[in-house]
Scaffold this motif. Sequence first.
Motif, mmCIF file in Angstrom:
data_model
loop_
_atom_site.group_PDB
_atom_site.id
_atom_site.type_symbol
_atom_site.label_atom_id
_atom_site.label_comp_id
_atom_site.label_asym_id
_atom_site.label_seq_id
_atom_site.Cartn_x
_atom_site.Cartn_y
_atom_site.Cartn_z
ATOM 1 N N ASP A 1 0.825 -1.262 -0.089
ATOM 2 C CA ASP A 1 0.025 -0.055 0.018
ATOM 3 C C ASP A 1 0.920 1.180 0.213
ATOM 4 O O ASP A 1 0.430 2.207 -0.587
ATOM 5 C CB ASP A 1 -0.975 -0.105 1.128
ATOM 6 C CG ASP A 1 -2.023 -1.241 1.077
ATOM 7 O OD1 ASP A 1 -2.946 -0.906 0.393
ATOM 8 O OD2 ASP A 1 -1.700 -2.039 1.880
ATOM 9 N N TYR A 2 1.934 1.137 0.761
ATOM 10 C CA TYR A 2 2.729 2.346 0.719
ATOM 11 C C TYR A 2 4.301 2.036 0.149
ATOM 12 O O TYR A 2 4.843 0.935 0.272
ATOM 13 C CB TYR A 2 3.015 2.803 2.353
ATOM 14 C CG TYR A 2 2.041 3.301 3.020
ATOM 15 C CD1 TYR A 2 0.828 3.791 2.419
ATOM 16 C CD2 TYR A 2 1.764 3.350 4.427
ATOM 17 C CE1 TYR A 2 -0.290 4.171 3.011
ATOM 18 C CE2 TYR A 2 0.736 3.792 5.116
ATOM 19 C CZ TYR A 2 -0.174 4.114 4.345
ATOM 20 O OH TYR A 2 -1.399 4.663 4.991
ATOM 21 N N LEU A 3 4.896 2.795 -0.534
ATOM 22 C CA LEU A 3 6.099 2.795 -0.862
ATOM 23 C C LEU A 3 7.160 3.428 0.191
ATOM 24 O O LEU A 3 6.484 4.295 0.835
ATOM 25 C CB LEU A 3 6.413 3.294 -2.251
ATOM 26 C CG LEU A 3 5.678 2.902 -3.184
ATOM 27 C CD1 LEU A 3 6.046 3.367 -4.634
ATOM 28 C CD2 LEU A 3 5.894 1.103 -3.470
ATOM 29 N N ARG A 4 8.437 2.848 0.300
ATOM 30 C CA ARG A 4 9.207 3.451 1.376
ATOM 31 C C ARG A 4 10.663 3.551 0.634
ATOM 32 O O ARG A 4 10.857 3.088 -0.462
ATOM 33 C CB ARG A 4 9.578 2.229 2.574
ATOM 34 C CG ARG A 4 8.395 2.229 3.209
ATOM 35 C CD ARG A 4 8.136 2.884 4.488
ATOM 36 N NE ARG A 4 9.104 2.764 5.296
ATOM 37 C CZ ARG A 4 9.219 3.757 6.352
ATOM 38 N NH1 ARG A 4 8.849 4.834 6.102
ATOM 39 N NH2 ARG A 4 9.988 3.345 7.525
ATOM 40 N N GLY A 5 11.393 4.482 1.156
ATOM 41 C CA GLY A 5 12.900 4.748 0.861
ATOM 42 C C GLY A 5 13.281 6.062 1.618
ATOM 43 O O GLY A 5 12.694 6.578 2.153
#
Length: 397
Positions: free
Chosen positions: A263-267
Motif C-alpha cells: 500500500d505504501y512505498l518506502r525509501g
Amino acid sequence: MKITDVKVTVWKWDNIPPTQYTKDFKSLESRSTNMALVQILTDEDITGYAFLGHSMASIGYNAQIIVERFRPGLVGKDPLDRERIWQNLSKWSLGGTMLQIGAIDIALWDIAGKAANMPIHKLMGSYRNKVPAYASSAILGSTQAYVDEALSLKEKGWTAYKIHPPAEPKLDIEICKEVRQAVGDDYRLMFDACWAYNYNDAIYVGQAVQEMGFYWYEDPLPCDDVYGYVRLKKTLSIPIAATELPATGPKAYAPWIMNQATDYLRGDVAIKGGITSCLKTAHTAETFHMNYEVHHGGNSLNNAANLHLIMAIKNCEYFEVLLPDAAQKYGIVNDIEVDSNGMVHAPDNPGLGMEIDFDLIEKNKVFFLGILGPHRFRNVREAISCNFALLSSKTNG
C-alpha cells in the motif's frame, strides 16, 4: 558554474550506545564508527556537503569510491545538471554504490539551493513548511520498556509511535497489546517487523495488529518476496508498507506497484540514491494514489535532505525519528528537533540549511581524500600512510 574538486574527510564517531533494530543484527556494547564528510567544490566558491555513513557500521571503502571512481567524471561538470549527473552515476548502481551516489546527489542539491539562495524544498516547489514526526523504537528489553517509551513520547506531544519488536510473534503481539492499552485507542501506532517473519507468522501477527487498530504493518516478509506480499495484502486489511530495501533506484519499484504488493512505498535519500531518485519515486507513487513514506536517513545530514524532500511532496505523511538520539544524531550543530505539538519544521536557510560541526569533524578526523597542499591522495591506503606520517612528525616534533 563548474565542479572543481570532490573531497572526502573521514572522521570517527565515538561512544555510540548499544542499539538493535532487527532480530539478527545488534551491537552489544558502546562502540565507534567512521563517518565521512563529502564536499563538492565549484569555481564560484559554492560548496555542497553531504554525510556518508551511519552508526551501525563503518563506511569501509565508500569514501575511496567517491574520490577514485566518481570524482574524475564530476570535475568540470556543471553541478546544476543534477539529472544528467544522476543518470550517469546510476549506471554504477548495480555495483552496490547507491550510498555514494546518494551522497553526491545531496551535495549537488546543496549547491543548487545555495546558488539560488533558497532552501532545497523551495527549489523543488514546497508543499508545506512542517510535518508530523513519529518515533521509531529500537528493540527494547521488555514489554514495559515499550510502554514507558510510548507514554513518555505521548506526554511530550508526539502523535505517533512505531514499534520495532523482538521478532518473536507471541511476544510481539503481547508488546503491541500492552502499548495499545497504555496509549489508548486513538493514539497512532505502527509496527515494523524488519523482514523477520515467514508467511504464516506474518499473517498471525498482522491479524493481531490489524484488530488493535495499528496504522500500518511494515516489512513483515523478506524484502524480495513480492509474491508473499501480494498474498499478504489480499488477506489483511491493514495497510502494508514495504520497499525500504534493497538499495536500488526508482525502477525497482515497478513490480511492487504493478503487482499491487504494497500500500505504501518506502525509501530514503541514502539507500535509494539521493534526493533526485526519491523525488522520482514519490511522484510515481502519487500517480498511483500511493504514499511514499520516507525512511530514516541513517545520519543527521541525510535526515535534513529527507526533510526537504518531504516538504516538497504531498504524499508523505510523516518524518521518521529513529531512537535513541545518541545513536542517530551527530555532526550537526542545529539538528532537527520535534516541537511540543509533535511537528518538525522545514529548514529555511539556503541549501540543506544545516550548520555542520566542522570543529568536531576536524577534531576527530581519521584521514582526508583530496588535495592537501600540492599532494593528492590516490587511495585510502596512501591517505592513512600520509596522515600517520604527519601525526608521527607532530608527536616527535
